[in-house]
Write an enzyme that holds these catalytic residues in place. Structure first.
Site, PDB file in Angstrom:
ATOM      1  N   VAL A   1       0.801  -1.131   0.001  1.00 60.06           N
ATOM      2  CA  VAL A   1       0.075   0.006   0.043  1.00 60.06           C
ATOM      3  C   VAL A   1       0.870   1.261   0.079  1.00 60.06           C
ATOM      4  CG1 VAL A   1      -2.145  -1.024   1.005  1.00 60.06           C
ATOM      5  CG2 VAL A   1      -0.329  -0.291   2.493  1.00 60.06           C
ATOM      6  N   CYS A   2       2.028   1.064  -0.454  1.00 64.71           N
ATOM      7  CA  CYS A   2       3.058   2.449  -0.425  1.00 64.71           C
ATOM      8  C   CYS A   2       3.034   2.917  -1.926  1.00 64.71           C
ATOM      9  CB  CYS A   2       4.467   1.721   0.076  1.00 64.71           C
ATOM     10  SG  CYS A   2       4.412   1.368   1.986  1.00 64.71           S
ATOM     11  N   ILE A   3       3.312   4.104  -2.117  1.00 65.00           N
ATOM     12  CA  ILE A   3       3.210   4.492  -3.403  1.00 65.00           C
ATOM     13  C   ILE A   3       4.322   5.758  -3.453  1.00 65.00           C
ATOM     14  CG2 ILE A   3       0.817   4.184  -4.118  1.00 65.00           C
ATOM     15  CD1 ILE A   3       0.151   7.149  -3.601  1.00 65.00           C
TER      16      ILE A   3
END
Length: 325
Positions: free
Chosen positions: A172-174
């Site tokens: 869920v990291c961008i």
């Protein structure tokens, strides 16, 4: 340097020395305590809550409680009264310093404190480590997150007892899309790079997609592995339950997402839905059995025997067998 990640590395088996995989010890020591597994759920709002943390402490697992919209003082007080260890997260702002002052005023000291910010190689982290070492000297300090050997050296020099390696590799990291920085896509290689200079434990944070990735993390230098998505979708998980076309999912979002922040400002995370996987205890037992199997494939009997194996990098210019670090 070699650039690779979990999906294009395989470890090479050595002659098995045990009659049963159950003979292998998957446990690890961290901060004077021994835990059943080298695994800790991510300190995120949709992954852990107070009841999960207490259950993990009583069951022999390591945990780190998140720091978002949360009363650390009450948590440490409650865990102390219940006779289990306390492991909290702090940031580096004034409210975090206020929390430290309140803990001291009540005569409380957490057993573990994780300084938890996105870019942990920072003067603000240096200041917080110094403050904690002075005010709460009995606490085991984990600091992060970082991505380079220089950062690991600095954090250890500043007084951190362990460092957390991984900038933006999580599901869920961008971070890499928003900033152009991070270890997304080469987290395992970054871990190897950082472990070469580390003299204290490293917690590999992010990028784990399967149980086999735990063994790969240990092979390349991790003492503990922090995992988000594999823990986010359990019946007990604090994320909101969502039904889609008759199937049940759990909400999972990044700590730097607008869902967690409550505003769209400096966003480096996103929200996804994880299928509900059943009970957390069952997953932890399966993980332990899988790590025991990994140890048996390494030709060993203990977790760190995994570090003795060779590996191959699959495909590309780096293809071929590589010996020990």
């Amino acid at each position: 340097m070699e650039i690779f990640d979990y999906d294009n590395v395989l470890l090479l088996p050595r002659k098995c020395r045990v009659q049963s995989r159950a003979e292998c010890d998957a446990g690890v020591e961290l901060g004077g305590r021994r835990f059943r597994l080298p695994v800790v759920p991510s300190n995120m709002k949709t992954v852990v809550n107070e009841s999960i943390c207490e259950w993990m402490a009583r069951s022999g697992y390591f945990y780190v409680m998140h720091r978002f919209d949360f009363d650390n003082l009450k948590f440490v007080r409650d865990m102390t009264e219940r006779g289990v260890y306390s492991s909290i997260s702090l940031g580096v702002k004034q409210p975090d310093y206020d929390t430290v002052a309140q803990l001291i005023a009540e005569g409380l000291s957490p057993d573990y404190i994780t300084i938890d910010i996105a870019h942990g190689h920072a003067e603000t982290v240096h200041a917080m480590i110094t403050h904690l070492k002075e005010k709460l000297p009995r606490a085991f300090i984990i600091a992060g997150n970082v991505a380079t050997p220089e950062a690991v050296i600095d954090l250890e020099t500043w007084g951190a007892d362990a460092t957390k390696v991984g900038v933006g590799p999580g599901k869920v990291c961008i971070t890499k899309l928003k900033t152009g920085f991070g270890t997304g896509g080469w987290q395992l290689s970054a871990l190897k790079w950082c472990a070469r200079v580390a003299t204290k434990p490293i917690i590999a944070d992010g990028g784990i997609r399967s149980h086999g990735d735990i063994a790969k993390s240990v092979r390349f230098g991790a003492s503990m592995v922090m995992i988000g998505s594999l823990f986010a979708g359990h019946e007990e998980s604090p994320g909101r339950t969502v039904e889609v076309n008759g199937e049940l999912f759990k909400e999972y979002y990044g700590s730097a997402s607008d869902f967690n922040k409550g505003e769209y400002r400096h966003v480096e995370g996103k929200r996804i839905l994880e299928p509900i996987k059943g009970k957390l205890a069952d997953t932890l037992i399966e993980m332990e059995q899988d790590v025991q199997s990994s140890i048996s494939y390494s030709g060993g009997t203990r977790l760190m025997d995994i570090r003795k194996v060779n590996y191959v990098i699959l495909g590309g210019d780096n293809a071929g067998e590589h010996l020990l670090m």
